[in-house]
Write an enzyme that holds these catalytic residues in place. Structure first.
Site, PDB file in Angstrom:
ATOM      1  N   GLU A 167      27.827  25.253  60.530  1.00 21.32           N
ATOM      2  CA  GLU A 167      27.347  25.220  61.903  1.00 21.32           C
ATOM      3  C   GLU A 167      28.146  26.062  62.887  1.00 21.32           C
ATOM      4  O   GLU A 167      27.601  26.508  63.902  1.00 21.32           O
ATOM      5  CB  GLU A 167      27.336  23.749  62.386  1.00 21.32           C
ATOM      6  N   SER A 184       6.683 -42.317  57.741  1.00 21.45           N
ATOM      7  CA  SER A 184       7.788 -43.287  57.663  1.00 21.45           C
ATOM      8  C   SER A 184       9.148 -42.685  57.975  1.00 21.45           C
ATOM      9  O   SER A 184      10.138 -43.408  58.061  1.00 21.45           O
ATOM     10  CB  SER A 184       7.817 -43.926  56.275  1.00 21.45           C
TER      11      SER A 184
END
Length: 842
Positions: A86, A465
């Site tokens: 780069e 229950s």
């Protein structure tokens, strides 16, 4: 001479004009530029991470996958490869490369457009952080100005660190750490020369050079990078020759999730989005939850196993789809592949199409076009489903069930392929620390991909229950004891043309029984009589002490049988009150939230804990002792018998932090409200052990929990009318867990096979299998009897003081409630004459 003077004046004028233009241009383009010093403390876009209590990754949310590194964590080979690719003069220039600019201008003029940027690494950092990607002269000038300023404020190493952390490498990988893992499954320090070269070549065109999508282009680009590294002496000729011969050897590596907990991850994600908006996905937050891998996996395995077991018991519902019939032309391979690609796998169940079926086996094709064989052994379970309560006969051969052209589901749990089906039933599990409310495991359904509805926190289902311990606790507050006798006899209530007959399950009745037996054997009619004794309104109000929303509580006698609807989370919290000595803890899921950019803690949860050493009084209520003379009378019911469905509260946000908690700096221990007296909680907790271990001559409904081999466990089953909902909630050590199972369609019932489905045989096994793992390293808990609780020997049948030592047992009482009368000694009614003959006296 005059020409020379003219030329000197001309160039001087040009220089002066250029200088003026440069100064004016610099001033013009500089006026709105950001401050580059902010890059010293920049926060890179980093995804949201959700982790377990132990720091193991559960999920990642965010488009950009990034793991920022410091410069000294970046291997030199990577830095060299990037520079060679780069910006070869990176260490020489002052932010802009004049040679590169001239080259870019030349190419721009030649091509009549600026396709070549000539940008240095510094300029690329400036563009990515501060500017738009547009290609224009004005943007380029701003980029150059920023680059020059950056070189004055930042070192080369700092600029390189920013670049390698922020740049896009493709496949959602941002930064060198993420790219290394995404393409090679490695950390940057493990990269070889050829791998570093490949990655260095990607930022220029991440999509075009993507090594997974375009391997040939990527290979060419990599080799070009290697040649650049050789030209600039970053590698030797020998290294170049070796590296250029290597294949790409890349594959996509998703983020390494340690274990799956999608319902947990989604709750954390929703909370973070509500609090931080879209920034939640980019600001690098780490959310540490309270769950552990061991417990969550155990919960997941237990829920999935028992859902499948239920589904298999109730029969095979048939193929997912019929693609062609016997008298029709079979589909070709491409058609089959297209239809299969529309389906995904769920919990190891994958779609397949049957190509051929004989008496002994069937051949099918999978999505990946591979062929499998399903033998009779792998589908012999598939008797036809007729209804929730009926199944057909088991198949005698494979072709009884499977036909060519069927799209089916298959799985391979061991050595053979098996026929499968996506379950219709669902389940939820919530497990928490009863002392502080920390969620240890939470399952919201069979598979998150099938349904994102979180049944653990959002499903409001009738309790059956499972509600009994809370109403019985209210009776203890009113002066009843575990030795109080209540009549186990049928009840018939007539109101106008309607008749209500609550029944036991099974429908057997044994006359007067102690309250402990009524709880342990889940006697429904005894529960109704207990509710009548204390009054419906008192019981309904008392339920709020366990954290139940008053909006959900029904005010009629059916409350005794669990007609009220709550979420599994609410139920688990309520059982924690009994297990921890009477403290209403608040469940929580998020332990802390960190910012990964600076490792700061922005939220630390401070739970309200149960105080076992505190001496305080619980919330006061009317505890005036009551008479049992009204238990056969119909209870007074308020006008608003059933709560409005639209007003029911699920409290699905209960376990998530409140927004203003983050500003609370007080780290002092905070205690949960003491809503039930420790004396009553101790006795009821012991009563729940009875449902597991039973008593002399009888067995509790939760006897399966004895398989845990511990004495510190207890719990309660729950089954609603027609078995539409089944529950089991219980404790072991300091862990409370609630399990629910049922259909999302409230009209469906769980039904029966060779037996009826219920809390005892359907939900309890889920609980047991989970708790075997969850309690593995938890020491057995010995509860200390409160000073105000005494042990008294009673007569087993009457609950009174015994006349002799036969048929007696020990029972807990709060001082002042113990029996003071003796059981009546039964006298025989037979007489024997002198010849030894016996006869009845009356």
């Amino acid at each position: 001479m005059r020409v020379l003077k003219f030329l000197l004046k001309f160039f001087a004028g040009c220089f002066l004009c250029g200088l003026i233009i440069s100064i004016v241009g610099y001033a013009y383009y500089s006026k709105d530029l950001p401050d580059v010093t902010t890059l010293k403390d920049v926060q890179l876009q980093t995804p949201l991470q959700v982790l377990s209590k132990d720091g193991e990754l559960i999920a990642i949310f965010g488009e950009r996958r990034r793991t920022p590194l410091k410069y000294n964590q970046m291997p030199q080979i990577v830095v060299n490869a990037v520079i060679a690719t780069e910006d070869s003069r990176f260490h020489e220039h002052f932010g802009i490369d004049l040679i590169g600019i001239i080259r870019a201008m030349y190419i721009g003029v030649k091509q009549k457009g600026f396709s070549q940027g000539g940008s240095t690494i510094t300029q690329q950092v400036a563009k990515n952080f501060f500017l738009t990607p547009e290609k224009s002269i004005s943007r380029k000038v701003r980029e150059m100005i920023l680059a020059i300023r950056m070189e004055k404020e930042l070192s080369k190493n700092e600029i390189m660190e920013l670049y390698l952390n922020m740049i896009n490498f493709g496949s959602r990988a941002y930064g060198i750490a993420s790219a290394s893992y995404t393409f090679f499954g490695k950390t940057p320090d493990q990269l070889t020369i050829d791998e570093a070269a490949l990655l260095a070549g990607l930022p220029n065109a991440p999509s075009a050079f993507n090594p997974i999508s375009h391997p040939n282009r990527a290979l060419t680009r990599r080799n070009w990078v290697l040649s650049r590294m050789l030209d600039q002496s970053y590698i030797t000729q020998a290294q170049y020759k070796e590296a250029i011969q290597k294949p790409l050897n890349v594959s996509y590596h998703a983020p390494q999730i340690e274990f799956s907990a999608p319902y947990v991850a989604e709750m954390a994600r929703q909370y973070m989005f509500e609090k931080f908006g879209e920034n939640a996905y980019t600001d690098g937050y780490k959310v540490y939850t309270t769950i552990t891998k061991q417990d969550q996996l155990a919960a997941n395995q237990s829920v999935q196993k028992h859902i499948i077991d239920y589904d298999i018991r109730h029969g095979y519902r048939g193929a997912e789809k019929i693609l062609w019939k016997n008298n029709e032309t079979p589909w070709d391979n491409e058609q089959i592949h297209q239809i299969l690609s529309k389906y995904m796998c769920y919990n190891s169940m994958c779609p397949a199409v049957v190509l051929k079926a004989t008496d002994k086996e069937a051949t099918a094709v999978l999505t990946d076009k591979s062929h499998i064989v399903i033998s009779f052994e792998g589908m012999k379970w598939a008797r036809p489903y007729i209804s929730d309560n009926r199944q057909g006969d088991f198949p005698k051969k494979v072709s009884d069930t499977l036909k060519a052209g069927q799209l089916i589901w298959v799985k391979k749990p061991a050595d053979i392929w098996e026929l499968a089906q996506i379950p219709g039933v669902n389940a939820a599990l919530v497990s928490l620390n009863s002392d502080d409310g920390a969620i240890k495991a939470i399952i919201g359904g069979y598979d998150f991909n099938l349904s994102k509805f979180n049944r653990a926190t959002q499903a409001l289902r009738q309790l059956g229950s499972n509600i009994k311990p809370f109403i019985y606790t209210a009776t203890l507050e009113k002066g009843l004891t575990m030795a109080t006798l209540l009549n186990d006899a049928p009840i018939v209530r007539t109101a106008g043309s309607e008749t209500w007959r609550p029944k036991n399950s099974p429908p057997t009745y044994e006359g007067p029984l102690r309250l402990r037996i009524g709880l342990g054997m889940s006697k429904n009619v005894m529960m109704v009589r207990a509710l009548r004794a204390i009054g419906i309104d008192y019981a309904a109000t008392y339920l709020e002490r366990f954290g139940f929303p008053k909006e959900n509580i029904s005010h009629n006698e059916s409350l005794a049988l669990g007609s009220a609807s709550f979420t599994p989370l609410q139920v688990a919290r309520a059982y924690s009150v009994i297990a921890n000595g009477g403290y209403l803890i608040t469940p929580y899921l998020i332990e802390r939230i960190e910012n990964s950019n600076d490792n700061s803690i922005i939220y630390q949860h401070q739970p309200l804990i149960a105080c076992h050493d505190c001496i305080d009084d619980p919330i006061a209520t009317d505890s005036t002792p009551i008479s049992l003379g009204n238990v056969e009378d119909i209870a007074n019911e308020s006008d608003n018998e059933e709560p409005e469905q639209g007003n029911l509260k699920s409290d699905d946000d209960l376990i998530l932090p409140k927004i203003n908690n983050t500003s609370d700096k007080n780290t002092a221990t905070k205690y949960a409200p003491h809503t039930i007296s420790s004396d009553i909680a101790f006795i009821m907790k012991d009563g729940l052990r009875t449902t597991v271990f039973g008593g002399p001559g009888w067995q509790g409904t939760a006897w399966r929990a004895k398989a845990l081999g511990r004495k510190d466990v207890g719990g309660k089953t729950g089954t609603t009318n027609a078995s539409k909902d089944v529950w089991f909630s219980g404790y072991g050590g300091n862990i409370v867990t609630t399990v629910w199972m049922g259909f999302d369609d409230h009209r469906r019932e769980l039904g029966r096979t060779f037996r009826a489905e219920g809390g005892a045989n359907t939900a309890n096994p889920v609980w047991v299998d989970y708790m075997k793992i969850a309690l593995k390293d938890v020491p057995v808990k010995e509860d200390i009897k409160p000073e105000n609780v005494i042990t008294v020997t009673i007569d087993q049948k009457t609950g009174l003081l015994p006349q002799s030592g036969a048929d007696t047992m020990s029972e807990y009482f709060i001082k002042g409630t113990e029996p003071t009368h003796y059981a009546t000694k039964e006298v025989g009614t037979e007489v024997t004459d002198s010849d030894g003959n016996t006869s009845e006296l009356f």
